[in-house]
Design an enzyme around this catalytic site. Structure first.
Site, mmCIF file in Angstrom:
data_model
loop_
_atom_site.group_PDB
_atom_site.id
_atom_site.type_symbol
_atom_site.label_atom_id
_atom_site.label_comp_id
_atom_site.label_asym_id
_atom_site.label_seq_id
_atom_site.Cartn_x
_atom_site.Cartn_y
_atom_site.Cartn_z
ATOM 1 N N ASP A 338 -12.979 -5.751 -68.172
ATOM 2 C CA ASP A 338 -14.160 -5.104 -67.641
ATOM 3 C C ASP A 338 -14.115 -5.386 -66.139
ATOM 4 O OD1 ASP A 338 -17.032 -4.525 -67.284
ATOM 5 O OD2 ASP A 338 -17.192 -6.694 -67.230
ATOM 6 N N LYS A 339 -14.670 -4.490 -65.316
ATOM 7 C CA LYS A 339 -14.536 -4.720 -63.870
ATOM 8 C C LYS A 339 -15.520 -5.751 -63.320
ATOM 9 C CE LYS A 339 -16.342 -2.297 -60.714
ATOM 10 N NZ LYS A 339 -16.959 -1.917 -59.485
ATOM 11 N N THR A 340 -16.796 -5.352 -63.323
ATOM 12 C CA THR A 340 -17.788 -6.174 -62.639
ATOM 13 C C THR A 340 -17.974 -7.526 -63.311
ATOM 14 O OG1 THR A 340 -18.868 -4.081 -62.213
ATOM 15 C CG2 THR A 340 -20.082 -6.086 -61.628
ATOM 16 N N THR A 488 -14.405 0.544 -66.677
ATOM 17 C CA THR A 488 -15.608 0.275 -65.889
ATOM 18 C C THR A 488 -16.605 1.424 -65.944
ATOM 19 O OG1 THR A 488 -16.454 -0.244 -63.694
ATOM 20 C CG2 THR A 488 -14.463 1.093 -63.786
ATOM 21 N N GLY A 489 -17.841 1.067 -65.785
ATOM 22 C CA GLY A 489 -18.894 2.074 -65.737
ATOM 23 C C GLY A 489 -19.035 2.623 -64.331
ATOM 24 N N LYS A 516 -16.940 2.206 -74.300
ATOM 25 C CA LYS A 516 -15.953 1.126 -74.132
ATOM 26 C C LYS A 516 -15.327 0.766 -75.476
ATOM 27 C CE LYS A 516 -17.498 -1.165 -69.911
ATOM 28 N NZ LYS A 516 -17.966 -2.399 -69.283
ATOM 29 N N ASP A 535 -17.952 -9.563 -69.975
ATOM 30 C CA ASP A 535 -19.012 -10.550 -69.853
ATOM 31 C C ASP A 535 -20.375 -10.032 -70.269
ATOM 32 O OD1 ASP A 535 -19.231 -8.752 -67.787
ATOM 33 O OD2 ASP A 535 -19.970 -10.216 -66.360
ATOM 34 N N ASP A 539 -20.482 -5.007 -73.108
ATOM 35 C CA ASP A 539 -19.090 -5.211 -73.519
ATOM 36 C C ASP A 539 -18.977 -5.683 -74.963
ATOM 37 O OD1 ASP A 539 -18.080 -4.620 -70.948
ATOM 38 O OD2 ASP A 539 -18.608 -6.636 -70.286
HETATM 39 N N1 LIG Z 1 -29.638 -1.767 -62.232
HETATM 40 C C1 LIG Z 1 -28.966 -0.722 -61.747
HETATM 41 N N2 LIG Z 1 -29.244 -0.244 -60.537
HETATM 42 C C2 LIG Z 1 -28.564 0.788 -60.039
HETATM 43 N N3 LIG Z 1 -27.573 1.403 -60.674
HETATM 44 C C3 LIG Z 1 -27.233 0.984 -61.878
HETATM 45 C C4 LIG Z 1 -27.894 -0.114 -62.493
HETATM 46 N N4 LIG Z 1 -27.345 -0.298 -63.709
HETATM 47 C C5 LIG Z 1 -26.365 0.618 -63.812
HETATM 48 N N5 LIG Z 1 -26.286 1.393 -62.725
HETATM 49 C C6 LIG Z 1 -25.356 2.486 -62.466
HETATM 50 O O1 LIG Z 1 -24.635 2.761 -63.637
HETATM 51 C C7 LIG Z 1 -23.237 2.510 -63.425
HETATM 52 C C8 LIG Z 1 -22.624 1.940 -64.653
HETATM 53 O O2 LIG Z 1 -23.176 0.676 -64.948
HETATM 54 P P1 LIG Z 1 -22.559 -0.282 -66.030
HETATM 55 O O3 LIG Z 1 -23.438 -1.458 -66.113
HETATM 56 O O4 LIG Z 1 -22.277 0.491 -67.253
HETATM 57 O O5 LIG Z 1 -21.145 -0.651 -65.429
HETATM 58 P P2 LIG Z 1 -20.791 -1.559 -64.154
HETATM 59 O O6 LIG Z 1 -21.560 -2.792 -64.192
HETATM 60 O O7 LIG Z 1 -20.851 -0.755 -62.896
HETATM 61 O O8 LIG Z 1 -19.245 -1.821 -64.324
HETATM 62 P P3 LIG Z 1 -18.491 -2.679 -65.454
HETATM 63 O O9 LIG Z 1 -18.425 -1.733 -66.607
HETATM 64 O O10 LIG Z 1 -17.160 -2.899 -64.833
HETATM 65 O O11 LIG Z 1 -19.245 -3.912 -65.690
HETATM 66 C C9 LIG Z 1 -23.178 1.570 -62.247
HETATM 67 O O12 LIG Z 1 -21.982 1.690 -61.542
HETATM 68 C C10 LIG Z 1 -24.352 2.100 -61.414
HETATM 69 O O13 LIG Z 1 -23.971 3.226 -60.692
#
Ligand SMILES: Nc1ncnc2c1ncn2[C@@H]1O[C@H](COP(=O)(O)OP(=O)(O)OP(=O)(O)O)[C@@H](O)[C@H]1O
Ligand SMILES: [Cu+]
Length: 643
Positions: A338-340, A488-489, A516, A535, A539
């Site tokens: 996962d990225k973040t 990643t999202g 995912k 994390d 996920d």
């Molecule tokens: N609290 C938030 N505030 C603003 N944008 C959000 C928020 N939550 C999600 N997003 C938007 O939705 C997208 C996807 O979020 P998601 O949580 O699915 O993945 P991520 O955290 O960006 O990446 P990863 O999948 O690598 O953890 C984010 O890149 C963002 O653009």
């Protein structure tokens, strides 16, 4: 148990001495004569004592095995000593032939000694877990809430909210948060990380870690069973007890060995009789075969290694929850990250705010931060942090709603606010400053859009840092021929930027959380053995679907619940360590299986008397020595396992 074997061994050994002295066979070996009328009966009485007293653990053990319909080593040993005892006794009371009481006595002595030594080595190999428990101090300095007086109390008597003082150099007695003071704390026994971590007020400390140079006051948050360390211990115990393929294999092998021993023993008896040797001689050979084939090292070969590897890894911050899947980890061909928060630090900082005409930056930040204050997302934390630094005022939002994988929605000061992903904006066909957006994304910045009353108000760009450890981890995976993938999202361009930094093999961006898991299934469908590392809550389904689910960092509870392995540190390199540990654990287990079972290939024929033509015949006692040796080797070999 151990003390019991020891006592039985010493007493039996003492009683064995007169049996040896008065045995005709020993006398003819050593060329002396010592006898008195009725000596046979005295030998019989002494041997009977040893049979029942020294042989008791084996006799009762065999009864238990037979009751469970699971005959094994105890049954073999019991069979061997019963045969030896009954036959020898019959010769005393009229059956023609020679008794072998002295053989019986020494056999039982060695069996007792062997099992005693072996229990000790087994304890040595599996006490790594106890070392973890030992890390907990038993006393704490409790600070009285009213008087402020400090007194020493038992850690078990501490309750939530109590305040305790931790002096420099002392062990932190419980999990809690610092309310006064600052210090650096050594958490290496929990995470394997040897560099002390700086802690100040509001930071969490974990019971069992060692306080550095500062004096700190902590407020008790978790005690007893709830504490981090006891949870780790419980988890490791469960993993050690859980079933595994290798264990099943060795249990099955042990069963087989029982029948092999029985058959080989009977065949030995028949052959020696057919060759015209006396019954006593043939019986002795049979007893030796059965003793030597005792499959009991086999039962220990795998569990000892596992006990060691799970406990050792726990100390390095690698918590194994599902042993069977961990054992298979050595076969993993592709790892999905996962990225973040996994490949990146997950700590966003705002770099740019780009507004549309008619909006100003502070206004944008203010509404965005007010809404994001309700969210736990790393993006949210970054926005809130910046707003706080700029002393922007927060307003309580109404009708707050989170759109998983897309963003947030809510009313602030009567206006409807949306903070959303680029994907959402494109989906809705909303016009935005494409050039500025592309430029920011290509720099690897995560961009979110803010809408006020359905009007685009601007975008906020945030930067996260790629973990250096991720780069090293991926380089090492490449060497091991394991593919690295990122799911990643986040936006495609940001994903590409990260992929380039880290030299990833493949990326899939803009995936919604539920996708995912599907993506993981898809890769599995191609026949690849896959591990998933993540994390977040989003996920968890993917972690559960992968062949090996790895939760990284302290992570969320949901992720931890579904994962097969938990990495305490947020270090992607530990993913590599898990694969390596899986390989080395497996190697060690196979090695041990050979020491435990393979040695029978040589010793059973030897015990049967195959080297008789060149004058080598093993006595039952020597057989017992060899079988004990095999177990001790297995235990020591497990103990030598360093990961
Ligand atoms: N609290 C938030 N505030 C603003 N944008 C959000 C928020 N939550 C999600 N997003 C938007 O939705 C997208 C996807 O979020 P998601 O949580 O699915 O993945 P991520 O955290 O960006 O990446 P990863 O999948 O690598 O953890 C984010 O890149 C963002 O653009
Ligand atoms: Cu044994």
């Amino acid at each position: 148990m151990i003390a019991d074997f020891k006592k039985r061994f010493y007493i039996s050994l003492l009683v064995t001495l007169p049996i040896l002295i008065f045995s005709p066979m020993i006398q003819s070996f050593l060329n002396y004569e010592l006898s008195f009328p009725g000596v046979m009966y005295v030998l019989f009485v002494l041997a009977t004592f040893i049979f029942f007293y020294g042989g008791k653990p084996f006799l009762t053990g065999s009864v238990a095995e037979l009751k469970q319909k699971n005959p094994g080593m105890m049954t073999l040993i019991a069979l061997a000593i019963v045969v030896a005892y009954v036959y020898s006794s019959l010769t005393v009371f009229g059956l023609s032939g020679n008794n072998f009481f002295w053989e019986l006595a020494t056999l039982i002595d060695i069996m007792l000694l062997g099992h005693w030594i072996e229990m000790r080595s087994v304890m040595g190999a599996s006490n790594a877990l106890e070392e973890l428990v030992k890390m907990m101090p038993s006393e704490a300095h409790l600070i009285d809430d009213n008087s402020g007086e400090v007194k020493d109390v038992k850690v078990s008597s501490l309750q939530h909210g109590n305040k305790v003082l931790v002096k420099p150099g002392e062990k932190v007695p419980v999990d809690g948060s610092i309310v006064k003071g600052q210090s650096s704390v050594n958490e290496s026994m929990l995470t394997g990380e040897s560099v002390p971590v700086d802690k100040e007020v509001e930071d969490e400390v974990i019971g069992g870690s060692i306080n550095g140079e500062g004096s700190i006051t902590i407020q008790v948050e978790k005690t007893g069973e709830e504490s981090y360390l006891s949870q780790v211990v419980t988890m490791v115990k469960e993993a050690q007890e859980s079933r595994s393929k290798t264990q099943d294999l060795s249990n099955r092998a042990a069963k087989w060995l029982f029948y092999v021993a029985l058959t080989a023993g009977l065949a030995t008896l028949v052959i020696w009789l057919a060759l015209g040797y006396p019954l006593s001689y043939a019986l002795e050979r049979m007893v030796t075969v059965m003793v030597i084939a005792c499959p009991h090292a086999l039962g220990l070969a795998a569990p000892l290694v596992v006990a060691r590897s799970t406990a050792l890894s726990a100390k390095q911050g690698l918590l194994i929850r599902n042993r069977a899947n961990f054992e298979e980890a050595r076969k993993v061909q592709s790892i999905v990250f996962d990225k973040t928060g996994t490949l990146t630090e997950g700590e966003f900082g705002i770099t740019e705010i780009v507004t549309e005409d008619g909006y100003d930056k502070t206004e944008l930040l203010q509404v965005a931060a007010s809404l994001e204050a309700q969210s736990e997302h790393p993006i949210a934390r970054g926005i809130v942090e910046e707003a706080k630094q700029q002393n922007v005022s927060f307003h309580e939002p109404e009708q707050f709603e989170s759109m998983t994988g897309k963003g947030l929605k809510g009313n602030v000061d009567g206006k409807e606010i949306l903070i959303v992903s680029p994907g959402y904006i494109k989906e809705q066909n909303i016009n935005f400053q494409t050039e500025a957006f592309n430029e920011l994304s290509e720099q690897g910045k995560t961009v979110v859009f803010v809408l006020i009353d359905n009007q685009l108000a601007g975008m906020i760009a945030l930067a996260d840092k790629v973990r250096e450890s991720a780069e090293r981890a991926i380089a090492r995976l490449k060497e091991m021929n394991v593919q690295s993938m990122m799911l990643t999202g986040d936006n495609e361009k940001v994903a590409q930027w990260v992929a380039k930094q880290l030299n990833l093999d493949e990326v899939v961006a803009e995936v919604l959380p539920h996708e995912k898991a599907e993506k993981v299934k898809e890769i599995k469908g191609k026949g690849l053995k896959i591990a998933m590392t993540g994390d977040g809550v989003n996920d968890a389904p993917a972690l559960a679907n992968a062949d090996l689910g790895i939760a990284i960092g302290a992570g969320t509870d949901v992720a931890m619940e579904t994962a097969d392995v938990i990495l305490v540190k947020s270090n992607p390199e530990d993913v590599v360590s898990i694969l390596e540990l899986s390989t080395s654990t497996y190697k060690k287990m196979i090695q041990n299986l050979w020491w435990a079972a393979g040695y029978n290939i040589v010793t059973i024929p030897l015990a049967a008397g195959i080297l008789y033509p060149i004058g080598i015949v093993l006595s039952p006692a020597i057989g017992a020595v060899l079988m004990s040796l095999s177990t001790v080797i297995v235990a020591i070999n497990a103990r030598l396992f360093k990961g």
